[in-house]
Design an enzyme around this catalytic site. Structure first.
Site, PDB file in Angstrom:
ATOM      1  N   ARG A 182      -3.295  -9.947   5.424  1.00 26.73           N
ATOM      2  CA  ARG A 182      -3.762 -10.046   3.919  1.00 26.73           C
ATOM      3  C   ARG A 182      -2.601  -9.603   2.923  1.00 26.73           C
ATOM      4  NH1 ARG A 182      -6.121  -6.840  -0.017  1.00 26.73           N
ATOM      5  NH2 ARG A 182      -7.834  -8.138  -1.292  1.00 26.73           N
ATOM      6  N   LYS A 232       0.823  -1.116   0.015  1.00 27.49           N
ATOM      7  CA  LYS A 232       0.038  -0.280  -0.012  1.00 27.49           C
ATOM      8  C   LYS A 232       0.845   1.229   0.025  1.00 27.49           C
ATOM      9  CE  LYS A 232      -4.333  -2.136   1.187  1.00 27.49           C
ATOM     10  NZ  LYS A 232      -5.262  -2.416   2.307  1.00 27.49           N
TER      11      LYS A 232
HETATM   12  N1  HH2 Z   1      -7.515  -4.099   0.912  1.00 25.71           N
HETATM   13  C1  HH2 Z   1      -7.683  -4.083  -0.471  1.00 25.71           C
HETATM   14  C2  HH2 Z   1      -8.738  -4.830  -0.737  1.00 25.71           C
HETATM   15  N2  HH2 Z   1      -9.634  -5.540   0.171  1.00 25.71           N
HETATM   16  N3  HH2 Z   1      -9.945  -6.268   2.395  1.00 25.71           N
HETATM   17  C3  HH2 Z   1      -9.496  -6.258   3.488  1.00 25.71           C
HETATM   18  N4  HH2 Z   1     -10.458  -6.891   4.568  1.00 25.71           N
HETATM   19  N5  HH2 Z   1      -8.470  -5.566   3.926  1.00 25.71           N
HETATM   20  C4  HH2 Z   1      -7.617  -4.620   3.190  1.00 25.71           C
HETATM   21  O1  HH2 Z   1      -6.878  -4.030   3.527  1.00 25.71           O
HETATM   22  C5  HH2 Z   1      -8.096  -4.877   1.860  1.00 25.71           C
HETATM   23  C6  HH2 Z   1      -9.256  -5.455   1.493  1.00 25.71           C
HETATM   24  C7  HH2 Z   1      -6.904  -3.529  -1.365  1.00 25.71           C
HETATM   25  O2  HH2 Z   1      -5.724  -4.086  -1.777  1.00 25.71           O
HETATM   26  P1  HH2 Z   1      -5.897  -5.028  -3.360  1.00 25.71           P
HETATM   27  O3  HH2 Z   1      -7.160  -6.019  -3.145  1.00 25.71           O
HETATM   28  O4  HH2 Z   1      -4.807  -5.645  -3.697  1.00 25.71           O
HETATM   29  O5  HH2 Z   1      -6.138  -3.766  -4.382  1.00 25.71           O
HETATM   30  P2  HH2 Z   1      -7.421  -3.743  -5.181  1.00 25.71           P
HETATM   31  O6  HH2 Z   1      -8.522  -3.236  -4.395  1.00 25.71           O
HETATM   32  O7  HH2 Z   1      -7.100  -2.359  -6.136  1.00 25.71           O
HETATM   33  O8  HH2 Z   1      -7.730  -5.087  -6.010  1.00 25.71           O
END
Ligand code: HH2
Length: 297
Positions: free
Chosen positions: A257, A223
């Site tokens: 995660r 992040k």
């Molecule tokens: N962060 C993201 C997505 N889902 N869920 C939880 N519970 N906690 C988090 O910190 C969280 C999440 C964002 O990360 P990522 O899935 O890699 O990115 P994107 O939303 O662009 O797919």
């Protein structure tokens, strides 16, 4: 402490690694890499070989400015991946805000609903509450993905007290709807409507969130706050992400995660072997499977 989910009661005596599978063209760090089902399923298998305990599969990016998806589009992305993932022997989570996607995923046997909106969409709470045992992750976000970073600056009094109060209220709401507290984990929502200093305050004072009485799931992986601290671009944040995951665990997080499962698992194993957690005495395998519907205690 454990996390009750559809097929698995996940033992949280040692920290668990949730591997991220983004079936999206536009996720902030890996968009487009696993956008077709075969690539995403192969990625699930790879994450398991690397030691993931839980797979988190999402079809819609939550990054600011990401394209909103219809239910049909989101389901077309995630359904084949979820279908394959539930055969792999570990708890499977669906990362979605949409009750229709939650329902379809739970019908496929998915174990956990991971909702960045903490079941706030109409019918989301009822959908999970109508399932006898599905686990849920309630995440804090200020505003919504389109606007959250503009709101971050002035959105809090004391960010930790505000997030804790908000999560406590959501926990109350889901418990009042009939979801057992043992099915719920809480997530401070790193990067979701938070400035860098907010994110690090939530890490430094993570103990105040633990006082809510439920395990914490935390997602620092790649992040932008890590980019601010290290000066590194999104593709070069592996060491920063591992350090943040370990720091979160040291401060009491039960589930991290992450995108980079192998490196995170290595770090946690060394930490455990050093006697700093129970990890060295626990088997490397994921949580013990339980037959569906018979897992409540
Ligand atoms: N962060 C993201 C997505 N889902 N869920 C939880 N519970 N906690 C988090 O910190 C969280 C999440 C964002 O990360 P990522 O899935 O890699 O990115 P994107 O939303 O662009 O797919």
């Amino acid at each position: 402490m454990y996390w009750q989910t559809t097929r698995f009661r996940i033992d949280l005596a040692r920290p668990r690694v949730m591997g991220i599978v983004n079936v999206t063209p536009d996720s902030f760090s890996d968009g487009g890499l696993y956008g077709v089902p075969q690539a995403a399923i192969a990625h699930c298998e790879r994450l398991l070989r690397e030691g993931a305990d839980i797979l988190d599969i999402g079809g819609e990016s939550s990054r600011p400015g990401a394209t909103a998806l219809s239910v049909t589009e989101e389901l077309a992305r995630v359904r084949p991946v979820l279908q394959a993932a539930v055969t792999l022997g570990v708890p499977v989570s669906v990362d979605t805000c949409k009750p229709e996607v939650m329902r379809a995923a739970l019908d496929l046997g998915v174990d956990i609903v991971n909702d960045i909106r903490a079941l706030s969409a109409p019918q989301a709470l009822a959908t999970v509450a109508s399932h006898p045992a599905a686990g849920v992750c309630l995440m804090h976000m200020l505003g919504d993905p389109a606007t959250m970073q503009q709101q971050a600056r002035d959105g809090y009094g004391d960010v930790v007290l505000d997030v804790a109060g908000w999560l406590a209220a959501r926990l109350d709401a889901v418990c009042s709807a009939g979801i057992g507290a043992d099915r719920v984990v809480l997530d401070p929502g790193i990067g979701f409507g938070k400035a860098v200093e907010h994110n690090f305050a939530l890490l430094a004072r993570q103990g105040e969130l633990l006082a809510l009485g439920r395990p914490l799931l935390v997602g620092w992986s790649r992040k932008s706050s890590l980019g601010v601290v290290t000066g590194r671009a999104v593709g070069d944040r592996l060491a920063a992400s591992v350090a943040a995951a370990l720091a979160a665990v040291v401060r009491g997080a039960s589930v991290v995660r992450v995108h980079d499962v192998a490196a995170t698992v290595d770090a946690l194993r060394v930490w455990g072997a050093a006697g700093l957690s129970g990890a060295a005495t626990m088997p490397a395998a994921a949580a013990a499977p339980q037959p569906p519907g018979s897992t409540r205690s």
